[in-house]
Every structure is written in structure tokens, then in C-alpha cells.
Design a protein around this motif. Structure first.
Motif, mmCIF file in Angstrom:
data_model
loop_
_atom_site.group_PDB
_atom_site.id
_atom_site.type_symbol
_atom_site.label_atom_id
_atom_site.label_comp_id
_atom_site.label_asym_id
_atom_site.label_seq_id
_atom_site.Cartn_x
_atom_site.Cartn_y
_atom_site.Cartn_z
ATOM 1 N N GLU A 1 3.223 4.940 -11.662
ATOM 2 C CA GLU A 1 3.334 5.984 -10.439
ATOM 3 C C GLU A 1 3.568 4.018 -8.735
ATOM 4 O O GLU A 1 4.331 4.764 -8.415
ATOM 5 N N CYS A 2 2.798 3.514 -9.566
ATOM 6 C CA CYS A 2 2.963 1.982 -8.761
ATOM 7 C C CYS A 2 4.226 1.692 -8.641
ATOM 8 O O CYS A 2 4.942 1.139 -9.420
ATOM 9 N N PRO A 3 5.219 1.978 -7.223
ATOM 10 C CA PRO A 3 6.689 1.381 -7.029
ATOM 11 C C PRO A 3 6.521 -0.397 -7.567
ATOM 12 O O PRO A 3 7.833 -0.964 -7.851
ATOM 13 N N ILE A 4 5.851 -1.241 -7.255
ATOM 14 C CA ILE A 4 6.119 -2.269 -7.118
ATOM 15 C C ILE A 4 5.192 -3.158 -8.194
ATOM 16 O O ILE A 4 4.436 -4.605 -8.194
ATOM 17 N N LYS B 1 1.365 -0.782 -0.135
ATOM 18 C CA LYS B 1 0.057 -0.014 0.297
ATOM 19 C C LYS B 1 0.954 1.354 -0.064
ATOM 20 O O LYS B 1 0.819 2.042 1.160
ATOM 21 N N HIS B 2 1.533 1.319 -1.271
ATOM 22 C CA HIS B 2 2.682 3.319 -0.890
ATOM 23 C C HIS B 2 1.587 3.797 -1.922
ATOM 24 O O HIS B 2 2.305 5.268 -0.786
ATOM 25 N N THR B 3 0.534 3.751 -2.011
ATOM 26 C CA THR B 3 -0.318 4.743 -1.917
ATOM 27 C C THR B 3 0.148 6.214 -3.187
ATOM 28 O O THR B 3 -0.929 7.338 -3.706
ATOM 29 N N THR B 4 1.188 6.337 -3.768
ATOM 30 C CA THR B 4 1.500 7.171 -4.511
ATOM 31 C C THR B 4 1.182 7.177 -6.222
ATOM 32 O O THR B 4 0.622 8.096 -6.346
ATOM 33 N N CYS B 5 -0.235 5.786 -5.869
ATOM 34 C CA CYS B 5 -0.630 5.353 -7.063
ATOM 35 C C CYS B 5 -2.275 6.942 -7.053
ATOM 36 O O CYS B 5 -2.931 7.461 -8.173
ATOM 37 N N LEU C 1 -5.337 -0.635 -1.837
ATOM 38 C CA LEU C 1 -6.906 0.162 -2.305
ATOM 39 C C LEU C 1 -7.250 -0.607 -3.463
ATOM 40 O O LEU C 1 -6.480 -1.938 -4.043
ATOM 41 N N ILE D 1 -0.959 -2.180 -10.826
ATOM 42 C CA ILE D 1 -2.211 -2.125 -11.535
ATOM 43 C C ILE D 1 -1.637 -1.657 -12.419
ATOM 44 O O ILE D 1 -0.444 -1.560 -13.347
HETATM 45 FE FE1 F3S Z 1 -1.207 0.393 -4.235
HETATM 46 FE FE2 F3S Z 1 0.942 0.378 -6.030
HETATM 47 FE FE3 F3S Z 1 -1.569 2.214 -5.415
HETATM 48 S S1 F3S Z 1 1.082 -0.446 -3.608
HETATM 49 S S2 F3S Z 1 -1.717 1.397 -3.024
HETATM 50 S S3 F3S Z 1 -0.985 -0.121 -5.644
HETATM 51 S S4 F3S Z 1 1.371 2.922 -5.355
#
Ligand code: F3S
Ligand code: SF4
Length: 106
Positions: free
Chosen positions: A48-51, A12-16, A32, A54
Motif C-alpha cells: 500500500e506504500c507507493p514509495i 507520509k502518504h498514509t495510504t498504509c 509514520l 515498509i
Molecule cells: Fe509513509 Fe508509505 Fe505509509 S510514505 S505514511 S509508509 S504509505
């Protein structure tokens, strides 16, 4: 629409959420989802998701197709999130761990 998949769970990095023009993200305790009604397919969030959690709906990996329905289901229950916050504390150890769906908190 776009879909959040398994690797987000317990990271849940939330950068998205920062780039979404329609505030389509919804937040649960350790995951999320994207509200398919709000998503306009702008394609801004995947990078934007570092892993790499999405995907566009048609590109969701075969073994994760169930996340399409899960995003829709949980989006109806969870509140909107549009401001970035800290990733979950143990995100590094959970990145790319398989079968995290059992750990999803609702
Ligand atoms: Fe999850 Fe990636 Fe967003 S880990 S919260 S989808 S930045
Ligand atoms: Fe938001 Fe665009 Fe991502 Fe859809 S594709 S969730 S509209 S940033």
C-alpha cells in the motif's frame, strides 16, 4: 513486526494505515511508525506504500536497521492514525532522497 523506514520521511502518504487490521500506525509531523506491540505481521501494508517504505523487520535494508528501534521508540510517543489523509505537499521532491533521517520532526 513490520517497520516504516527512511523514505517515508517528508512524504507520509498514509495510504498504509487504511489496511491495518490492528490500527498499528502512529503519526508524527513528517513520518509514520508502526507499533511493534500492535502489529500482527499480516503483511497487508507494504504494497500500500507507493514509495516502498515498509519492510518486514528481517528484511529492513542493512543501512536502515536503526529504524527498527526508532519505530518502537516513537510508537510509544505518537498518537494512532487509522484514516488516510493527503500526503505531505512536497512528497514528490523528497521521494528517494538519501539521509532524510536528519529531517525527522518529533
Ligand atoms: Fe509513509 Fe508509505 Fe505509509 S510514505 S505514511 S509508509 S504509505
Ligand atoms: Fe498493520 Fe499488518 Fe502492516 Fe502490521 S503488517 S502494520 S498489522 S497492516
Amino acid at each position: 513486526s513490520f517497520v516504516v523506514t527512511e523514505n517515508c520521511i517528508k512524504c507520509k502518504h498514509t495510504t498504509c494505515v487504511a489496511v491495518c487490521p490492528t490500527d498499528a500506525f502512529r503519526e508524527g509531523p513528517n513520518f509514520l511508525v508502526i507499533d511493534p506491540v500492535s502489529c500482527i505481521d499480516c503483511n497487508l501494508c507494504p504494497v500500500e506504500c507507493p514509495i516502498g517504505a515498509i519492510f518486514e523487520e528481517d528484511d529492513v535494508p542493512e543501512d536502515q536497521k536503526h529504524f527498527i528501534a526508532l519505530n518502537a521508540e516513537l510508537a510509544a510517543e505518537w498518537p494512532e492514525i487509522s484514516i488516510v489523509k493527503d500526503a505531505l505537499p512536497d512528497h514528490e521532491q523528497w521521494n528517494n532522497v538519501p539521509n532524510k533521517l536528519a529531517l525527522l520532526e518529533r
